[in-house]
Structure formats: structure tokens, C-alpha cells
Design an enzyme around this catalytic site. Structure first.
Site, short mmCIF file in Angstrom:
data_model
loop_
_atom_site.label_atom_id
_atom_site.label_comp_id
_atom_site.label_asym_id
_atom_site.label_seq_id
_atom_site.Cartn_x
_atom_site.Cartn_y
_atom_site.Cartn_z
N THR A 266 0.84 -1.20 0.00
CA THR A 266 0.00 0.00 0.00
C THR A 266 0.87 1.25 0.00
O THR A 266 2.02 1.22 0.44
CB THR A 266 -0.90 0.07 1.24
OG1 THR A 266 -0.09 0.37 2.40
CG2 THR A 266 -1.65 -1.23 1.46
N ASP A 267 0.31 2.33 -0.47
CA ASP A 267 0.89 3.64 -0.18
C ASP A 267 0.67 3.88 1.31
O ASP A 267 -0.07 3.15 1.98
CB ASP A 267 0.24 4.72 -1.03
CG ASP A 267 1.18 5.90 -1.32
OD1 ASP A 267 2.17 6.06 -0.59
OD2 ASP A 267 0.91 6.66 -2.27
N CYS A 268 1.30 4.90 1.85
CA CYS A 268 1.26 5.11 3.30
C CYS A 268 -0.17 5.32 3.81
O CYS A 268 -0.90 6.17 3.29
CB CYS A 268 2.13 6.29 3.68
SG CYS A 268 2.12 6.64 5.45
#
Length: 538
Positions: A266-268
Site C-alpha cells: 500500500t501507499d502510506c
């Protein structure tokens, strides 16, 4: 992935720890990071500028973190970074900083993307960094995009697909996991997902033709990882869930339809698009349930710890299956095995000789110079004369990431022109009367970084063009669309970043020491289409 692996017999806590990548603050492992490694056996960490002094310190930090994992009886960590090149680079000192994506798009050759990625990857690997959150393969087809822009190769999906696949090959030839991003596409958003949730209303046919094409190419190229976007696409998931949390997007589209079986990260989850509506705890549960293998939480220890506990509780309650954990763990461990993460770091004395070499710097310089694009040269204002008096007007905004280079006095366009023998006076746009005594200068060079976001840049450029139309040249050192804001300028040169390498190339082009061979990697207007170069077409 039905075959039993030895790691599937681990405790639930140990399994879940491997599914997380956590960031921390400081140049050494914090007590909180030590606790996360010792108590939970996390799968990886990520470096930001806050973790980086120079290459030697990063080499030491990587060794310390891996020692902590080994002492805890855990597998080696993925050590990740956003080293895209150009304007997005966490590590600058002591390494070879490569041109960014749009510069490589202007150079226009897959060889450039492949070679720069390979060299970058080789140097990262020497420093113990084994996963690069690059390349960005979003298609830059929205001029209002606040977060992608020059991080993209082009506004053409075919170009992004070709260069992105080449970069994947380059990184992975260096035994660094490439992580293409941001699936299923963040290029046509006008909202930064760091601050809000973007919504894209395109239909499936359009997504297949543009946004998804580079990801198909990256999958075919064998990319080790894909990073999700915090973007809502109702055509893919009518529920309104962000793609990072969407089973329809990750499992349905990416896994089943596109056939991707590598690691999804995932992105953050601390970005506002997720944090404000779900929080990292529920975000982590939803992302893993949707099909993500690794969850990135970059900043806050309390949120990291809570997410670990939330995922464990979800499995125990039956809201998340252990089979899904095992599936993710399988992909993670197979990639760690492929990358040979247990290979020890070489001593610094050997590493120092292998990074930032003259050969690597020459390659970076060659591709940076290949990107310089002459867009306009009406009235033959270029090349400028070394002997004539030249005023260089420097942007009001100096990005934090390059401030030390710019403000040191040896990283501005004026300093490079002076070094090449030009007669230069350089002024900051936000100084006192930057346009005073224009009549004293035979040549005026206006530098803009992103004039659409910084009105003073636009106003100074327009005023210089109005007052001295036959003496003013504009140089864009980031966003080539700046030309639309001062269209009457007679000469316009585009480089795509304000790193010293690009500025040195721009100085050479201004003085006629370098023939610009770059071509526009995106359409500025009907008069300046994709592929345009005044040097070739003027």
C-alpha cells in the site's frame, strides 16, 4: 501458492509482523523501531530524508537495522526508499543522483530509463537498500495534478509503459525490487491523496486504454512489487472504497484479471485519504483483506503499533482469515529469498569505491543533457553571449529537498553560467526590486519552477517579457507547462528538475555548448505538441 512453506507454521504474531513496513524519525534506529523489530518482527522499513545524512551514514544504518532483525530471530528486513530520481530523491550526498522520469521521457529512449535505474539500483544495494518505491508509472494527463507531474515519464501511455518496463528491468538487474506505482493510476487526479481522497470518474474502456496500460507492461516485465493508490474509481468499485482498500481493484482487477502474483504494497496509510476516513488500524485490515500483502505506515509509532494489534485481533475474531495472512506472507518471503536479503553488507571502504563513480556520474550527466528541450527560439535569442551582461532571475520557491544545493551558491543556474565564463548577475525573485535597471542588461534569463502555483514567478516572468521582449529568455526547471503562463516569451528552454545536473545542462544549452536534443514528453498546447522540439522543427 497452495504448497506449505515452513514460515506458515510461525506464530500469528510473527506472520503479521512481516506484512508491515514502518518508517521512523532519525539517523539511527529509535527505541520505538527497536521495539517493533524485537517484539513484532516487522517485514521492512522505509527511509525518508529525515533518515539520511549521506551514503556512509545510510550504509551504517542499514547494517544496524538488519542486525536488530537477526538478533530478534526474524528474517532480514526489506529496506525501502523513494529514490525516483530528479525532484524525488531521499538520498543525494555520496551517490549518483539520476534524472527524474519526465527528463527521461524527454530524452525519449528506453535505454535511458534502464541504465539510470540499473546504476541507481546498484548503488542502493551497496547501501543495504533492497526495495525502491519506483518507478512511478502514472500517466501525466492532467495539467492540474498536484502530486505526479514531472514524476511521470509522459502524458502518453505508450511512452510510460515502455520506459516504466525498462526501469523495472534496470532496478531488478541490480537485485533491488522495483515497485511500480500508483495502481490503478494517479496521473489524472487534481487532488493530492496526501490531503484528500481523489475520485476518478473514467469508464473502464478509458482506464484500459490509458491508466492500466503501463501496469500491464510492468507486470509483463516481471515487476517485483506494485504500490496501490489512494484513489477512488467508481467504474472499478462502485462502493466508493479507495483502491488501496478495494477487493474489486486488488484481487479482482490486479490479481485475477491482470494476472499479477507479485507483492502488493500500500501507499502510506497515514496519508489523509486513508487516515481521516478509516485510520491506519481499519485501513490495514481492509487493505490486507482486499489483497494487499504489505502495509506501509511511515511516521507514527502509536499508529503502527495499533495497526499490528488491530490486524491480529481481526484474525482472532474471524474478520480476516489466517489463509489471507499466509498468502501474503508467502509472497513476501519468496521475494526476500529471491533478493538474497541475508547477504551481508560489504565494508564501507569497499562500498565507497563502488558508488558515485566517475562512470556513473558520466551516465547521469549524459541522460540529463539528452533531456534538455528547446521549445522556442524566435528572434534567435539563443545562444546567449558570454561577454554581454546577463541578469538571471531565480524563483522565489526553493524546494526543501534541494535547498542545500541551491543555497550553497554552487547550485543555481547563475553559478553554472558564471562557471562557464558568462557575465552574470543573479537575483532572487522575492528580493527587493528584482526587475530594477533592466536596461543595464543585454540578456535576461527568467527561471521558473512551477509558476502556476507560485504567482510571483508568473508575475515576474510576465513583467520581464513585457518590459524586455527582445532580451528575455525563460527556462523552466520543473513544470514545462509554465510556458502557458507567459506565452509571449520568445525563447523557452525546458529542463525538468532544478537539481544541479539539470541546471548545468541548461547553462550549457543557453551558451551554445550543448545542442538540445530533448523533445516534449507531453503536450503543452496545439502549437507545442508531444514530441515537439524547436531545434528539430523550428
Amino acid at each position: 501458492m497452495t504448497k506449505e512453506r515452513e514460515w506458515q507454521s510461525w506464530s500469528l504474531k510473527k506472520k503479521i509482523g512481516q506484512l508491515f513496513v514502518f518508517g521512523f524519525h532519525g539517523y539511527e534506529p529509535t527505541e520505538q523501531m527497536k521495539k517493533l523489530i524485537a517484539a513484532n518482527g516487522i517485514g521492512g522499513t522505509i527511509y525518508f530524508s529525515r533518515n539520511v545524512k549521506d551514503a556512509k551514514q545510510v550504509h551504517k544504518l542499514s547494517g544496524e537495522l538488519q542486525s536488530l532483525a537477526k538478533h530478534a530471530g526474524s528474517p532480514p528486513l526489506f529496506v525501502a526508499i523513494d529514490q525516483e530520481g530528479g525532484m524525488v530523491a531521499r538520498l543525494v550526498k555520496g551517490v549518483t543522483l539520476m534524472p527524474g522520469n519526465m527528463a527521461l521521457g524527454a530524452a525519449g529512449l528506453a535505454e535511458g530509463a534502464r541504465e539510470t535505474a540499473r546504476i541507481c539500483g546498484e548503488e542502493l544495494r551497496q547501501l543495504g537498500i533492497t526495495m525502491n518505491y519506483a518507478p512511478c508509472i502514472d500517466v501525466n494527463n492532467n495539467p492540474e495534478n498536484p502530486v505526479i507531474n514531472v514524476r511521470s515519464y509522459s502524458d502518453r501511455s505508450d511512452v510510460v509503459a515502455e520506459l516504466g518496463a525498462a526501469a523495472v528491468a534496470g532496478y531488478q538487474a541490480a537485485r533491488v525490487a522495483a515497485t511500480v506505482k500508483h495502481f490503478p493510476g494517479h496521473g489524472d487526479t487534481a487532488v493530492d491523496s496526501h490531503h484528500a481522497l481523489p475520485i476518478l470518474l473514467h469508464g473502464r474502456e478509458r482506464l484500459d486504454a490509458i491508466e492500466l496500460k503501463p501496469f500491464r507492461a510492468a507486470i509483463e516485465a516481471g515487476t517485483d512489487c506494485i504500490m496501490t493508490a489512494h484513489v477512488c474509481l467508481p467504474a472499478l468499485d462502485p462502493s466508493g472504497e479507495p483502491s488501496t482498500l478495494s477487493e474489486e481493484v486488488i484481487t479482482g482487477l490486479l490479481r485475477k484479471e491482470l494476472g499479477y502474483d507479485g507483492v502488493v504494497v500500500t501507499d502510506c496509510l497515514e496519508m489523509d485519504a486513508i487516515d481521516k476516513s478509516y485510520g491506519p488500524e481499519q485501513g490495514a485490515i481492509k487493505a490486507i483483506r482486499a489483497g494487499a500483502d504489505m502495509v506501509l505506515i511511515s511516521h507514527t509509532f502509536e499508529k503502527q503499533w495499533a495497526a499490528l494489534e488491530a490486524v491480529a485481533a481481526a484474525v482472532e475474531k474471524g474478520d480476516l482469515t489466517e489463509a489471507r495472512i499466509n498468502e501474503a506472507l508467502d509472497r513476501i518471503m519468496m521475494l526476500k529469498k529471491k533478493l538474497e536479503l541475508d547477504e551481508p553488507l560489504l565494508p564501507w571502504t569497499q562500498v565507497e569505491e563502488a558508488i558515485g563513480t566517475e562512470a556513473n556520474k558520466a551516465a547521469a550527466r549524459r541522460w540529463s543533457e539528452a533531456s534538455v528541450t528547446l521549445v522556442k527560439n524566435e528572434g534567435s535569442l539563443l545562444p546567449i553571449s558570454r561577454s554581454e551582461s546577463t541578469l538571471v532571475l531565480w524563483p522565489e520557491i526553493v524546494p526543501v529537498s534541494v535547498a542545500d544545493e541551491m543555497l550553497s551558491g554552487d547550485g543555481s543556474l547563475g553559478s553554472f553560467l558564471t562557471e562557464l565564463g558568462a557575465n552574470v548577475v543573479e537575483r532572487q525573485m522575492n528580493g527587493v526590486n528584482p526587475l530594477a535597471d533592466l536596461e543595464c542588461f543585454s540578456q535576461i534569463v527568467v527561471v521558473t519552477y512551477d509558476a502556476s502555483k507560485h504567482p510571483l514567478e508568473r508575475d515576474i516572468a510576465c513583467e520581464a517579457v513585457r518590459l524586455a521582449p527582445d532580451r528575455t529568455i525563460a527556462v523552466s526547471v520543473r513544470n514545462p507547462l509554465d510556458l502557458l503562463l507567459y506565452p509571449d516569451v520568445k525563447a523557452y528552454l525546458a529542463v525538468y528538475e532544478c537539481r544541479p545536473l539539470a541546471l548545468a545542462a541548461a547553462a550549457k544549452a543557453l551558451l551554445g555548448d550543448l545542442e538540445p536534443t530533448g523533445k516534449l514528453p507531453l503536450e503543452i498546447s496545439a502549437a507545442y505538441p508531444f514530441g515537439w522540439s524547436a531545434a528539430a522543427n523550428g
